[in-house]
Write a protein that holds these residues in place. Structure first.
Motif, PDB file in Angstrom:
ATOM      1  N   ARG A   6      11.831   4.646  -6.143  1.00  0.00           N
ATOM      2  CA  ARG A   6      10.406   4.867  -5.908  1.00  0.00           C
ATOM      3  C   ARG A   6       9.745   3.492  -5.951  1.00  0.00           C
ATOM      4  O   ARG A   6       9.437   2.961  -7.014  1.00  0.00           O
ATOM      5  CB  ARG A   6       9.823   5.782  -6.985  1.00  0.00           C
ATOM      6  CG  ARG A   6       8.355   6.108  -6.756  1.00  0.00           C
ATOM      7  CD  ARG A   6       7.803   7.048  -7.801  1.00  0.00           C
ATOM      8  NE  ARG A   6       8.620   8.254  -7.854  1.00  0.00           N
ATOM      9  CZ  ARG A   6       8.794   8.982  -8.947  1.00  0.00           C
ATOM     10  NH1 ARG A   6       8.231   8.639 -10.086  1.00  0.00           N
ATOM     11  NH2 ARG A   6       9.542  10.065  -8.917  1.00  0.00           N
ATOM     12  N   ARG A  63       6.974   0.648  -5.458  1.00  0.00           N
ATOM     13  CA  ARG A  63       5.517   0.502  -5.467  1.00  0.00           C
ATOM     14  C   ARG A  63       5.075  -0.029  -4.101  1.00  0.00           C
ATOM     15  O   ARG A  63       5.710  -0.908  -3.532  1.00  0.00           O
ATOM     16  CB  ARG A  63       5.102  -0.456  -6.588  1.00  0.00           C
ATOM     17  CG  ARG A  63       5.415   0.087  -7.981  1.00  0.00           C
ATOM     18  CD  ARG A  63       5.049  -0.916  -9.070  1.00  0.00           C
ATOM     19  NE  ARG A  63       5.868  -2.123  -9.016  1.00  0.00           N
ATOM     20  CZ  ARG A  63       7.042  -2.280  -9.623  1.00  0.00           C
ATOM     21  NH1 ARG A  63       7.537  -1.305 -10.342  1.00  0.00           N
ATOM     22  NH2 ARG A  63       7.704  -3.405  -9.527  1.00  0.00           N
ATOM     23  N   SER A  64       3.987   0.518  -3.570  1.00  0.00           N
ATOM     24  CA  SER A  64       3.537   0.203  -2.207  1.00  0.00           C
ATOM     25  C   SER A  64       3.491  -1.286  -1.905  1.00  0.00           C
ATOM     26  O   SER A  64       3.976  -1.721  -0.864  1.00  0.00           O
ATOM     27  CB  SER A  64       2.135   0.757  -1.929  1.00  0.00           C
ATOM     28  OG  SER A  64       1.996   2.046  -2.379  1.00  0.00           O
ATOM     29  N   LEU A  65       2.894  -2.048  -2.787  1.00  0.00           N
ATOM     30  CA  LEU A  65       2.749  -3.477  -2.525  1.00  0.00           C
ATOM     31  C   LEU A  65       4.080  -4.211  -2.530  1.00  0.00           C
ATOM     32  O   LEU A  65       4.190  -5.315  -1.996  1.00  0.00           O
ATOM     33  CB  LEU A  65       1.801  -4.111  -3.549  1.00  0.00           C
ATOM     34  CG  LEU A  65       0.352  -3.611  -3.492  1.00  0.00           C
ATOM     35  CD1 LEU A  65      -0.451  -4.191  -4.649  1.00  0.00           C
ATOM     36  CD2 LEU A  65      -0.280  -3.954  -2.162  1.00  0.00           C
ATOM     37  N   ASP A  66       5.107  -3.609  -3.142  1.00  0.00           N
ATOM     38  CA  ASP A  66       6.415  -4.256  -3.231  1.00  0.00           C
ATOM     39  C   ASP A  66       7.351  -3.897  -2.074  1.00  0.00           C
ATOM     40  O   ASP A  66       8.459  -4.425  -1.991  1.00  0.00           O
ATOM     41  CB  ASP A  66       7.098  -3.882  -4.549  1.00  0.00           C
ATOM     42  CG  ASP A  66       6.442  -4.552  -5.748  1.00  0.00           C
ATOM     43  OD1 ASP A  66       5.956  -5.684  -5.582  1.00  0.00           O
ATOM     44  OD2 ASP A  66       6.420  -3.942  -6.832  1.00  0.00           O
ATOM     45  N   THR A  67       6.914  -3.000  -1.192  1.00  0.00           N
ATOM     46  CA  THR A  67       7.796  -2.544  -0.115  1.00  0.00           C
ATOM     47  C   THR A  67       8.329  -3.678   0.761  1.00  0.00           C
ATOM     48  O   THR A  67       9.538  -3.737   1.007  1.00  0.00           O
ATOM     49  CB  THR A  67       7.095  -1.470   0.751  1.00  0.00           C
ATOM     50  OG1 THR A  67       6.817  -0.349  -0.103  1.00  0.00           O
ATOM     51  CG2 THR A  67       7.961  -1.022   1.901  1.00  0.00           C
ATOM     52  N   HIS A 124      14.567   5.605   4.401  1.00  0.00           N
ATOM     53  CA  HIS A 124      13.190   5.693   3.929  1.00  0.00           C
ATOM     54  C   HIS A 124      12.811   7.160   4.050  1.00  0.00           C
ATOM     55  O   HIS A 124      12.834   7.714   5.145  1.00  0.00           O
ATOM     56  CB  HIS A 124      12.305   4.799   4.806  1.00  0.00           C
ATOM     57  CG  HIS A 124      10.970   4.538   4.225  1.00  0.00           C
ATOM     58  ND1 HIS A 124       9.913   4.136   4.988  1.00  0.00           N
ATOM     59  CD2 HIS A 124      10.509   4.618   2.958  1.00  0.00           C
ATOM     60  CE1 HIS A 124       8.841   3.970   4.224  1.00  0.00           C
ATOM     61  NE2 HIS A 124       9.195   4.257   2.987  1.00  0.00           N
ATOM     62  N   THR A 183      10.657  10.968   2.570  1.00  0.00           N
ATOM     63  CA  THR A 183       9.456  11.547   1.982  1.00  0.00           C
ATOM     64  C   THR A 183       9.803  12.116   0.614  1.00  0.00           C
ATOM     65  O   THR A 183      10.971  12.225   0.249  1.00  0.00           O
ATOM     66  CB  THR A 183       8.901  12.681   2.866  1.00  0.00           C
ATOM     67  OG1 THR A 183       9.889  13.722   2.948  1.00  0.00           O
ATOM     68  CG2 THR A 183       8.566  12.177   4.256  1.00  0.00           C
ATOM     69  N   CYS A 233      11.005   6.957  -2.499  1.00  0.00           N
ATOM     70  CA  CYS A 233      10.735   6.342  -1.200  1.00  0.00           C
ATOM     71  C   CYS A 233      12.017   6.031  -0.438  1.00  0.00           C
ATOM     72  O   CYS A 233      12.028   6.063   0.782  1.00  0.00           O
ATOM     73  CB  CYS A 233       9.976   5.031  -1.395  1.00  0.00           C
ATOM     74  SG  CYS A 233       8.452   5.193  -2.306  1.00  0.00           S
ATOM     75  N   TYR A 269      11.245  -3.552  -8.275  1.00  0.00           N
ATOM     76  CA  TYR A 269      10.335  -3.056  -7.247  1.00  0.00           C
ATOM     77  C   TYR A 269       9.877  -1.629  -7.502  1.00  0.00           C
ATOM     78  O   TYR A 269       9.047  -1.101  -6.772  1.00  0.00           O
ATOM     79  CB  TYR A 269      11.013  -3.143  -5.870  1.00  0.00           C
ATOM     80  CG  TYR A 269      11.482  -4.541  -5.583  1.00  0.00           C
ATOM     81  CD1 TYR A 269      10.587  -5.515  -5.158  1.00  0.00           C
ATOM     82  CD2 TYR A 269      12.809  -4.911  -5.794  1.00  0.00           C
ATOM     83  CE1 TYR A 269      11.007  -6.818  -4.931  1.00  0.00           C
ATOM     84  CE2 TYR A 269      13.233  -6.209  -5.574  1.00  0.00           C
ATOM     85  CZ  TYR A 269      12.333  -7.155  -5.151  1.00  0.00           C
ATOM     86  OH  TYR A 269      12.750  -8.454  -4.941  1.00  0.00           O
TER      87      TYR A 269
END
Length: 153
Positions: A72, A74-78, A96, A98, A102, A125
């Protein structure tokens, strides 16, 4: 995209043995080698056949530990996760997905210590859940026309 019975037979044969010669394919589907070659090239140009590959046993090459790691991120770490983790040679598959997680990663390692180190990198991450693979009962199942036929009953 319309595929006839001969196309499906060719696909079935090549999914079972990607090294089968055009002559052998022709014998199986009752076409000449040039006719089979033309059909295979057409299936490649349509993007139905995307390549030919050897299936290799990781455990025979000294990679006995196989696991599925759900991450899972974190968005900013993608972007950093993609650049760093997905580039690692131990990652065989990365989907990737749903849901709560993630990423779904198939990983091979030489040892539990190596797996532990790899998971620690991933945890930079986000959260991880690791499952060891005991055995695989279905892997690389060939696609066939039966997928496009509704089940009876």
């Amino acid at each position: 995209m319309e595929l006839d019975a001969v196309d499906w037979k060719i696909l079935s044969l090549l999914q079972t043995d990607g090294r089968m010669s055009f002559t052998a394919l022709g014998r199986e589907v009752r076409l000449s080698a040039p006719a089979v070659t033309e059909r295979v090239r057409r299936l490649e140009s349509l993007g139905v056949i995307t390549g030919f590959t050897a299936v290799v046993s990781p455990s025979r090459l000294g990679l006995p530990i196989e696991s599925i790691v759900r991450v899972r991120v974190r968005s900013l770490d993608t972007p950093r996760f993609r650049d760093t983790v997905l580039a690692l040679p131990q990652i065989l598959d990365a989907d990737h997905v749903t849901g709560d997680d993630c990423w779904l990663l198939r990983v091979v390692c030489r040892s539990m210590v190596e797996l532990e180190d790899l998971v620690e990198v991933m945890q930079r991450y986000g959260d991880t859940t690791t499952s060891l693979v005991f055995s695989s009962h279905v892997r690389n199942r060939p696609l066939g026309p039966d997928l496009f036929t509704p089940p009876s009953g």
